[in-house]
Design a protein around this motif. Structure first.
Motif, short mmCIF file in Angstrom:
data_model
loop_
_atom_site.label_atom_id
_atom_site.label_comp_id
_atom_site.label_asym_id
_atom_site.label_seq_id
_atom_site.Cartn_x
_atom_site.Cartn_y
_atom_site.Cartn_z
N TYR A 154 72.29 114.38 52.11
CA TYR A 154 71.40 114.01 50.94
C TYR A 154 70.12 113.97 51.49
CZ TYR A 154 75.73 113.23 47.90
OH TYR A 154 76.63 113.04 47.40
N GLY A 155 69.96 113.98 53.03
CA GLY A 155 68.69 113.68 53.65
C GLY A 155 68.68 112.31 54.33
N LEU A 156 69.62 111.82 54.56
CA LEU A 156 70.01 110.55 55.43
C LEU A 156 70.63 110.81 56.71
CD1 LEU A 156 69.44 107.52 55.50
CD2 LEU A 156 71.63 107.27 54.71
N CYS A 157 69.71 110.54 57.78
CA CYS A 157 70.27 110.65 58.93
C CYS A 157 71.54 109.91 59.47
CB CYS A 157 69.06 110.51 60.11
SG CYS A 157 69.62 110.92 61.81
N ALA A 158 72.65 110.47 59.85
CA ALA A 158 73.69 109.85 60.51
C ALA A 158 73.38 109.05 61.59
CB ALA A 158 74.77 111.01 60.94
N ASP A 159 74.25 107.96 61.99
CA ASP A 159 74.13 107.02 62.80
C ASP A 159 74.06 107.77 64.28
OD1 ASP A 159 73.38 104.77 64.33
OD2 ASP A 159 75.22 103.73 63.68
N MET A 160 73.16 108.28 64.66
CA MET A 160 73.40 109.43 65.98
C MET A 160 73.44 108.82 67.17
SD MET A 160 73.59 112.15 64.53
CE MET A 160 73.58 113.15 65.84
N ASP A 161 72.77 107.55 67.66
CA ASP A 161 72.87 107.21 68.91
C ASP A 161 74.56 107.08 69.45
OD1 ASP A 161 70.18 107.31 69.54
OD2 ASP A 161 69.81 105.03 69.33
N ALA B 57 70.49 120.65 57.21
CA ALA B 57 70.05 121.46 56.14
C ALA B 57 69.37 121.01 54.90
CB ALA B 57 71.11 122.56 55.58
N GLN B 58 69.58 119.42 54.79
CA GLN B 58 69.08 118.81 53.80
C GLN B 58 68.16 117.71 54.30
OE1 GLN B 58 72.52 116.98 51.74
NE2 GLN B 58 73.37 118.98 51.03
N ALA B 59 67.83 117.80 55.48
CA ALA B 59 66.88 116.51 56.16
C ALA B 59 65.85 116.79 56.75
CB ALA B 59 68.17 116.07 57.08
N HIS B 60 64.85 117.98 56.41
CA HIS B 60 63.67 118.21 56.80
C HIS B 60 63.05 116.75 56.81
CE1 HIS B 60 65.52 121.31 54.73
NE2 HIS B 60 64.76 122.09 55.58
N GLY B 61 62.49 116.19 58.00
CA GLY B 61 61.49 115.08 57.83
C GLY B 61 62.28 113.65 57.84
N ALA B 62 63.50 113.77 57.74
CA ALA B 62 64.32 112.52 58.03
C ALA B 62 63.94 112.00 59.29
CB ALA B 62 65.62 112.58 57.59
N GLU B 63 64.13 110.55 59.52
CA GLU B 63 63.93 110.00 60.86
C GLU B 63 65.11 108.93 61.19
OE1 GLU B 63 59.90 108.29 61.05
OE2 GLU B 63 59.15 109.85 59.97
N TYR B 64 65.03 108.87 62.32
CA TYR B 64 66.19 107.94 62.88
C TYR B 64 65.48 107.00 64.12
CZ TYR B 64 70.54 106.47 65.07
OH TYR B 64 71.36 105.63 65.72
N ASN B 65 65.40 105.73 63.91
CA ASN B 65 64.54 104.96 64.99
C ASN B 65 63.41 105.52 65.49
OD1 ASN B 65 66.83 102.96 64.73
ND2 ASN B 65 68.04 103.94 66.51
N GLY B 66 62.46 105.86 64.52
CA GLY B 66 61.26 106.28 64.96
C GLY B 66 61.16 107.70 65.32
N ARG B 67 62.20 108.46 65.52
CA ARG B 67 62.37 109.90 65.83
C ARG B 67 62.71 110.80 64.67
NH1 ARG B 67 66.14 109.84 70.71
NH2 ARG B 67 65.45 111.97 71.03
N ARG B 68 62.12 112.12 64.55
CA ARG B 68 62.43 113.14 63.51
C ARG B 68 63.80 113.66 63.91
NH1 ARG B 68 56.71 114.56 62.17
NH2 ARG B 68 56.36 113.19 60.16
#
Ligand SMILES: *Cc1c(COP(=O)(O)O)cnc(C)c1O
Length: 375
Positions: free
Chosen positions: A138-145, A163-174
């Protein structure tokens, strides 16, 4: 008023005179595509997209699905290799794995974020696992670290389905600068569009080179086929639209955010719905605004959706069926999965409301009133 109102679409591309002019310019230039896939508009769009997400390379392709398939091939997926994916996603995520000859291994999602987690990934990891494909739902970044750490400890590649997450951010990174490879879609319903199209971003030089070859028949230089490949090129017209849309993307995202905040505030107080969350450190791209009906079964949720649709609100369910229950995947021998209780529960309880940038304030107000009445 209700019956007179046009259907409020769940998503709607925002195309202005800038896109139209950019397309006309391409047509006048006479360069519609470049055999290598590196026409002037494609090169420009790639450069600007890479800069936007903060990645070293961006490779434009013909769809989000082509982006996923190419990335799996570049990662060297072989028949029998397992790729961890969610079952709670659009079918193309698993479809790309099957296309590459791999075996989807379905991991469960987290109930709050709808994304797969390090724990749910662990539950399906085997020695045959070659890649993990988190979807930023839905545009929310998974917990990537922790996902990247887990993958790299095991020598497994991380390919993100963004595919749904252009511009989403995770800890200040796109999104696009986090995992090994990230895939975007520019289908018209997405946060930005090229008509049809996709993009792959990576910081790895060799992966970028492989991806460029895969895009054009596996050619290392003209007509010199060095590996398996396809025709996954992006046309120049699409790239011209994309470069224009990319300039507008921050504005689109701000509109989506404003609309999501309005809906959250007005619907959150009703107490009957669980509002979508934005965990600390993450910036949602609000591709879809998806509440869930607490404790509901699919029948009750479907009735709510029907009521809203009868009020001309194109309320939709993403996704009614988890992938592992779709006829093709149900019968497919080469899949594996853990128990997927949160996936199956989400399929029964979620529904999505319009949140796109083309919505007007009175339409949002109308959606809020309709939901209030319907529940
Ligand atoms: C849209 C989408 C895709 C496929 O992208 P296309 O450009 O339509 O091929 C893949 N995964 C997810 C999660 C999507 O939402």
């Amino acid at each position: 008023m209700n019956s007179m109102r046009d259907m409020i679409p769940i998503n709607q591309p925002s195309i202005g005179k800038e896109e139209i002019e950019a397309v006309v310019e391409v047509l006048k230039s006479g360069i519609l595509t470049e055999k290598s896939g590196r026409g002037p508009r494609v090169l420009q769009f790639e450069k600007e997209f890479a800069k936007f997400v903060g990645a070293k390379h961006a490779i434009a392709v013909s769809s989000g699905t082509a982006a996923l398939h190419s990335s799996l091939l570049a990662a060297g997926i072989q028949p029998g290799d397992e790729v961890v994916v969610p079952s709670f996603t659009f079918s193309a995520t698993a479809g790309a794995v099957v296309l590459a000859g791999g075996k989807p291994a379905f991991a469960d999602i987290d109930a709050d974020t709808y994304c797969i987690t390090p724990e749910s990934i662990e539950a399906v990891l085997t020695r045959a696992t070659k890649a993990i494909m988190p979807v930023h739902m839905y545009g929310l970044c998974a917990d990537m670290d922790p996902i990247i750490e887990l993958a790299h400890n095991r020598g497994v590649v991380v390919i993100e389905d963004a595919a749904q997450a252009h511009g989403a951010e995770y800890n200040g990174r796109r999104v696009g600068s986090l995992g090994d490879v990230t895939c975007f879609s520019f289908y018209p319903g997405k946060n930005m569009t090229t008509g049809e199209g996709g993009m792959i971003t990576t910081n790895d030089d060799d992966t970028a080179e492989q991806l460029k070859r895969i895009r054009t028949h596996g050619e290392e230089r003209p007509y010199w086929v060095a590996r398996q490949g396809h025709n996954y090129r992006m046309p120049e017209i699409a790239a011209a639209i994309g470069a224009t849309q990319l300039k507008k993307l921050p504005g689109f995202l701000q509109e989506r955010r404003n609309h999501a905040e309005f809906l959250s505030e007005k619907l959150g107080v009703l107490g009957k719905l669980v509002m979508p969350r934005e965990p600390a450190g993450r910036k949602h791209a609000w591709y879809l605004f998806t509440p869930r009906l607490r404790g509901a079964n699919a029948g009750k949720r479907n009735k709510l959706v029907e009521k809203l649709r009868s009020k001309n609100i194109a309320c939709s369910v993403y996704y009614e069926s988890p992938i592992h229950m779709l006829p093709y995947y149900r019968d497919l021998q080469s899949t594996r999965r853990s128990a997927l209780p949160e996936t199956e529960r989400a399929c029964r309880q979620v529904f999505s409301l319009p949140v796109h940038p083309m919505l007007k304030q009175n339409e949002l107000q109308y959606v809020v009133e309709a939901v209030k009445r319907a529940i």
